[in-house]
Scaffold this active site. Structure first.
Site, PDB file in Angstrom:
ATOM      1  CG  ASP A 185      52.586  53.497  33.890  1.00 49.96           C
ATOM      2  OD1 ASP A 185      51.568  53.021  34.441  1.00 49.96           O
ATOM      3  OD2 ASP A 185      53.569  53.907  34.540  1.00 49.96           O
ATOM      4  CG  HIS A 186      51.057  49.676  35.731  1.00 50.24           C
ATOM      5  ND1 HIS A 186      51.921  50.746  35.771  1.00 50.24           N
ATOM      6  CD2 HIS A 186      51.443  48.856  36.744  1.00 50.24           C
ATOM      7  CE1 HIS A 186      52.781  50.583  36.770  1.00 50.24           C
ATOM      8  NE2 HIS A 186      52.509  49.444  37.363  1.00 50.24           N
TER       9      HIS A 186
ATOM     10  CG  ASP B 150      54.882  51.838  40.752  1.00 53.09           C
ATOM     11  OD1 ASP B 150      54.183  51.134  39.997  1.00 53.09           O
ATOM     12  OD2 ASP B 150      56.110  51.664  40.888  1.00 53.09           O
TER      13      ASP B 150
ATOM     14  NE  ARG C 299      59.790  44.836  42.987  1.00 51.36           N
ATOM     15  CZ  ARG C 299      59.090  45.893  43.381  1.00 51.36           C
ATOM     16  NH1 ARG C 299      57.867  46.082  42.928  1.00 51.36           N
ATOM     17  NH2 ARG C 299      59.621  46.766  44.217  1.00 51.36           N
TER      18      ARG C 299
ATOM     19  CB  SER D  77      54.146  45.890  43.493  1.00 50.02           C
ATOM     20  OG  SER D  77      54.875  45.426  42.387  1.00 50.02           O
TER      21      SER D  77
ATOM     22  NE  ARG E  73      51.074  44.379  42.537  1.00 53.93           N
ATOM     23  CZ  ARG E  73      51.684  43.518  41.708  1.00 53.93           C
ATOM     24  NH1 ARG E  73      51.410  42.249  41.767  1.00 53.93           N
ATOM     25  NH2 ARG E  73      52.541  43.952  40.823  1.00 53.93           N
TER      26      ARG E  73
END
Length: 789
Positions: free
Chosen positions: A129-130, A194, A478, A676, A678
Site C-alpha cells: 500500500d505504501h 506501522d 498526521r 511513524s 519506521r
C-alpha cells in the site's frame, strides 16, 4: 514478590462499568455477499487466554482489571513468572498475529531471513500500500507502481510464498483497512509494522505499532517485550450531533492530551456513548491514538462490532466473542491511572494543525484562527480517505455533501481527491453510487493505497521547488511539515471527511459549512444540511475484482522458493549483522548534532521519494536526520564537521566520521522519534556509527527500535542539562560497562574550549534489552539462539 506488590498502595481512579445493550444495526440481504472466511487462524484462542488470565488474577489477588489489562496480561508467555505492575514491569508476550506494510516489510523480512526460521510462528500478512504514487488516478497509478517497484513486489511475494505469509497485492487496499475487514478480532494481540496499527482497536483488539525487529520476534516465536502500560480511561456519554463525527472525538482529545500525553499508556474507551458509535468510527478514533503517543487504544466488544464482523464474513469470530463477552469488557470497579470524560453531545467538528496533529481548534473558532495567523484564505486541495477515514460510512457522508452541492449547481473550488481504503470499499461505493457522485463533481478517485497521506503524491498544482505557501485540508491522521507533498510551506489541516468535502466547495479556509452559505446556480444563498450515511451498506459489501482476491489467511510455506536479492540492486541489500558492544565505556564520542524542537521519524528518515530505498540500508542512510533542526545554528540539515571545520549535511558528516572510526551521538529534545513506526530511523543511525542518543524524552516505538538495533537511548536526569551540551563536544560514558536496569549512567563532556562537565542520565533498559545491546542487536541474539538450537 507477589505479596510485596499486593501490599503497595497504588492510587487509581475507580470507575463502575455498567453493562448496556449496544445499538442494534441491521443489514439488508447482500447482492454479492462477502464470503464467510475460514476463521480458525483469526479467532483469538479464548480458552487459553482465559486460562492465562485466571493465573494473573490469582497473582494479583483478584483485583478488578481494565479491558486493556485483561487482553495484554492474558497474552503473557509465562503468566506464572510475572507480577504485572503498570508502568514498571517488562512483560513477555505472545502475539497472535503480525501485519506488515510493503515499505517496512522489506527490512523486517531481510531480518527474518537471518533468523534461520523456515516459516512464521504466527499468522502474518504483507500489504502493498505504501509504494503507489498518486498521480493519474486509481488503476493507472497501480499499474505504474507495479512497473516501478517490480523488484520489491517480487521480493515480498517470493518471501511470502517461502515463509507462508499472506500477500496482499498492490491496489488491494491500505493495511489497516484490510486488517479491520479480515483479521482484527476482539481480545486478540497483534503487532503491525506501522504506527497506525491501533486502528484494529475499533474491533476490540490490542493492536500495537512496532518496528520490523519487533515483528521478527513474534514471527520467530521469541516472546515480545513491552513495559506494562498505564491505562487512560475515556468515558463517553451522550451521542454525536448531526455534524460531528468520530474523527472529531480524537481531534478534540489530541488537543487535550498533546502528542506526548498518551506515551506509555493504552487509551481505553468506556461508557454509554461507546454504543452510539459504528465499528469503523471507533477504528478512526483508535487509529489516531498514535498521534498522542499511546501504545494503543481500544473499545469494549459490542453489537456494532458484531454487525461489522458479520458483514465482513467473520460470523464465527462474532459467535466466539459473544461467548466470551465477559472477557471482552473491563471488570466493574476497575481502576484507571487517569479518566477523561467526554460528552459526545457537546463535541463539535474540529480542525487540527498545521504541522502538528495536536493543535486542535473547534470549527466555530477556526475562522478567527485564520485571521489571527494572517493565513491566505484559500484552500488549494481537499483530500479524503486514508487508513483513518475510508470506511463505507465516511464515504457515504462525504458523498451526501457532494450530492447537495451538485444538486444546487455549486462546483468544487479546490482540487478534490478521494482515496478508498480497500478494494472492498471501492467496489461497494462504486455499486452504491458514491463514486459516481464524486467523479461527476470533478473529484479524482485514487488507488486503494496510502498515497498523499504518506507523501506518495506527484503533485502538479503547486511548485514544490518554489516552496509555495498553500493550505490543504485532509481527513488524514498526521500533518508534519513536508510530509504530504515534500513542500515545507504546505499547511495540512486535519478534519473529518464531510468537513473537508464541504470546505472544498468554498475553496476557503474560513468557511464554516455549519453556518456559512454559498451561492447556488441561481445566485441564491445555499447552506449545507448535515451529512448522512449508513454505517454499513444495506446490500452488503461487494467482494471486488478477482485481481485482488484475498489470499489464504495461512498459506502453506514453500521451502523450494528462492528469495533473490541482487548484489547490484539499489533497492534491496542483504543486511550485515552489526558488531557487538566492545565491553568497555564509550570514549571520544562526538556530538554530531544537537536537535531542537520536534524531530519525528519523518525528520530522521524521510518518506516520499525515499520510500524506494526502504530495503537498502546504505542508500536510505543518505537521508538520515535531513529534516532535523540544529540548535547550534538554527539551520536544518547543516552541521559542522569538526575534522575539517566545514559545514555539511548531517548524513555527509556522519559518513565522514564513520570512515574515520569516530563514533558520534545525537542530543535530542522532547518526544524524539514521534510519528511513524519506521525502524529505519534507528537502523540508519546505527549503520552510520551512532552508539548512543540522549534526549529530553523519547517516543515509545522509536526508543524500542533503537534498543533493538543496539543503540543505547538515554534521557537527561535533569531536562535543563540539554542546554549545556552542543555539537562538536566530546563525550565519554561512565556506567555503561556495568549497565543494569534502573542504574544511572553519566556523561563526561569536554567542551570545545577544553572545559568539562558531568551530565546525569537515565535509561529504561531491561535485562533482556541490555543483552540486545551487548550482542550488538536483538537480531544477533535471535540468530545466536537459533544457531545453538
Amino acid at each position: 514478590m507477589v505479596s510485596a506488590y499486593l501490599s503497595q498502595s497504588v492510587r487509581r481512579v475507580s470507575v463502575k462499568h455498567a453493562i448496556r445493550a449496544p445499538l442494534t444495526r441491521s443489514l439488508a440481504t447482500a447482492v454479492n455477499p462477502v464470503a464467510e472466511k475460514d476463521c480458525r487462524s483469526i479467532t483469538p484462542p479464548y480458552a487459553k487466554l482465559n486460562e492465562n488470565l485466571a493465573t494473573v488474577r490469582r497473582i494479583l489477588n483478584n483485583r478488578p482489571l481494565t479491558l486493556a489489562e485483561k487482553i495484554v496480561y492474558s497474552h503473557l508467555t509465562n503468566p506464572e513468572e510475572t507480577v504485572p505492575v503498570r508502568g514498571e514491569t517488562y512483560l513477555k508476550l505472545s502475539p497472535d498475529r503480525v501485519a506488515m506494510q510493503d515499505a517496512s516489510a522489506q527490512m523486517a523480512l531481510l531480518q527474518f531471513m537471518i533468523s534461520g526460521m523456515s516459516t512464521t510462528a504466527v499468522p502474518s500478512s504483507i500489504h502493498c500500500d505504501h509504494l503507489i504514487e498518486a498521480y493519474s488516478g486509481a488503476d493507472k497509478d497501480v499499474a505504474s507502481s507495479i512497473v516501478t517497484n517490480k523488484e520489491i513486489f517480487d521480493f515480498l511475494e517470493s518471501a511470502a510464498k517461502k515463509y507462508g505469509i499472506a500477500f496482499w497485492k498492490p491496489g488491494s487496499g491500505i493495511i489497516h483497512q484490510i486488517v479491520l475487514e479480515n483479521y482484527a478480532a476482539p481480545g486478540g494481540l497483534m503487532l503491525g509494522t506501522d504506527s497506525h496499527t491501533p486502528n484494529a482497536g475499533g474491533l476490540g483488539m490490542v493492536a500495537i505499532g512496532v518496528g520490523g525487529a519487533d515483528a521478527v520476534d513474534a514471527m520467530a516465536a521469541i516472546p515480545w517485550e513491552l513495559k506494562a502500560p498505564n491505562v487512560i480511561g475515556v468515558k463517553l456519554t451522550g451521542a454525536l450531533g448531526p455534524w460531528a463525527s468520530p474523527k472529531d472525538v480524537i481531534l478534540k482529545l489530541a488537543g487535550q492530551l498533546t502528542v506526548r500525553g498518551g506515551t506509555g499508556h493504552i487509551i481505553e474507551y468506556f461508557g454509554e456513548g461507546v454504543d452510539t458509535l459504528s465499528c469503523t468510527g471507533m477504528a478512526t478514533i483508535t487509529n489516531m491514538g498514535a498521534e498522542v503517543g499511546a501504545t494503543t487504544s481500544l473499545f469494549p466488544y459490542n453489537k456494532s462490532m458484531r454487525s461489522y464482523l458479520g458483514a465482513t464474513g467473520r460470523s464465527e469470530v462474532a459467535k466466539a466473542a459473544d461467548a466470551n463477552a465477559q472477557f471482552l469488557r473491563a471488570d466493574e470497579n476497575s481502576a484507571y491511572d487517569k479518566v477523561i470524560e467526554l460528552n459526545l453531545s457537546e463535541v463539535e467538528p474540529h480542525i487540527n494543525g498545521p504541522f502538528t496533529p495536536d493543535l486542535s481548534t473547534p470549527l466555530s473558532k477556526f475562522k478567527d484562527m485564520v485571521k489571527e495567523n494572517n493565513w491566505k484564505d484559500e484552500l488549494s486541495a481537499g483530500l479524503i480517505g486514508s487508513c483513518t477515514n475510508s470506511s463505507y460510512q465516511d464515504m457515504s457522508r462525504a458523498a451526501s455533501i457532494v450530492k447537495q452541492a451538485s444538486g444546487a449547481g455549486i462546483n468544487l473550488e479546490s482540487k478534490f481527491l478521494v482515496t478508498p481504503g480497500s478494494e472492498q470499499i471501492r467496489a461497494t461505493i462504486e455499486r452504491d453510487g458514491q463514486t459516481a457522485v464524486f467523479e461527476s463533481a470533478g473529484a479524482q478517485v485514487l488507488a486503494n493505497a496510502c498515497g498523499p497521506c504518506i507523501g506518495q503524491w506527484k503533485r502538479t498544482d503547486v511548485d514544490k521547488s518554489k516552496k509555495e505557501d498553500n493550505a490543504i485540508l485532509t481527513s488524514f491522521n498526521r500533518n508534519f511539515r513536508s510530509r504530504n507533498d515534500g513542500n515545507p510551506k504546505t499547511m495540512n489541516f486535519l478534519a473529518a471527511p464531510e468537513i473537508v468535502t464541504a470546505m472544498a466547495f468554498s475553496g476557503k479556509l474560513s468557511f464554516n459549512p455549519m453556518v456559512d452559505t454559498l451561492k447556488d446556480k441561481d445566485g441564491k444563498p445555499f447552506k449545507f444540511q448535515p451529512p448522512s450515511g449508513d454505517d454499513l451498506p444495506g446490500q452488503g459489501f461487494e467482494t471486488g475484482r478477482d485481481t485482488y482476491e484475498p489470499p489464504s489467511p495461512t498459506p502453506t510455506p514453500d521451502s523450494s522458493v528462492n528469495v533473490v536479492v541482487s548484489p547490484t540492486s539499489n533497492r534491496l541489500q542483504v543486511l550485515e549483522p552489526f558488531g557487538p558492544w566492545s565491553g568497555e565505556e564509550f570514549k571520544n564520542v562526538r556530538v554530531l548534532v544537537k536537535v531542537q524542537g520536534k524531530c519525528t521519524t519523518d525528520h530522521i528518515s524521510a518518506a516520499g521519494p525515499w520510500l524506494k530505498y526502504k530495503g537498502h540500508l546504505e542508500n536510505i542512510a543518505e537521508n538520515t536526520l535531513i529534516g532535523a533542526m540544529n540548535a547550534d545554528n538554527g539551520q536544518v540539515n547543516v552541521v559542522r564537521d569538526i575534522t575539517n571545520g566545514k559545514d555539511d549535511s548531517i548524513p555527509a558528516v556522519a559518513k565522514s566520521y564513520k570512515s574515520q572510526n569516530m563514533p558520534w551521538m545525537v542530543i535530542a529534545d522532547h518526544n524524539y522519534g514521534e510519528g511513524s513506526a519506521r525502524e529505519h530511523a534507528a537502523l540508519q543511525v546505527r549503520y552510520l556509527g551512532c552508539p548512543l542518543i540522549i534526549s529530553r524524552s523519547f517516543a515509545r516505538i522509536h526508543e524500542t527500535n533503537l534498543k533493538k538495533q543496539g543503540v543505547l537511548p538515554l534521557t537527561f536526569a535533569n531536562e535543563s542539562d540539554w542546554e549545556k551540551i552542543n555539537g562538536g563536544d566530546v563525550v565519554e560514558t561512565v556506567g555503561v560497562k556495568d549497565l543494569a536496569p534502573g542504574k544511572p549512567v553519566q556523561l563526561l563532556v569536554t567542551k570545545e574550549d577544553g572545559s568539562k562537565l558531568t551530565i546525569d542520565a537515565k535509561h529504561t533498559m531491561s535485562v533482556d534489552q541490555i543483552e540486545w545491546f551487548q550482542k550488538g542487536s536483538a537480531l544477533n541474539l535471535i540468530k545466536e539462539k537459533a544457531d545453538a538450537a
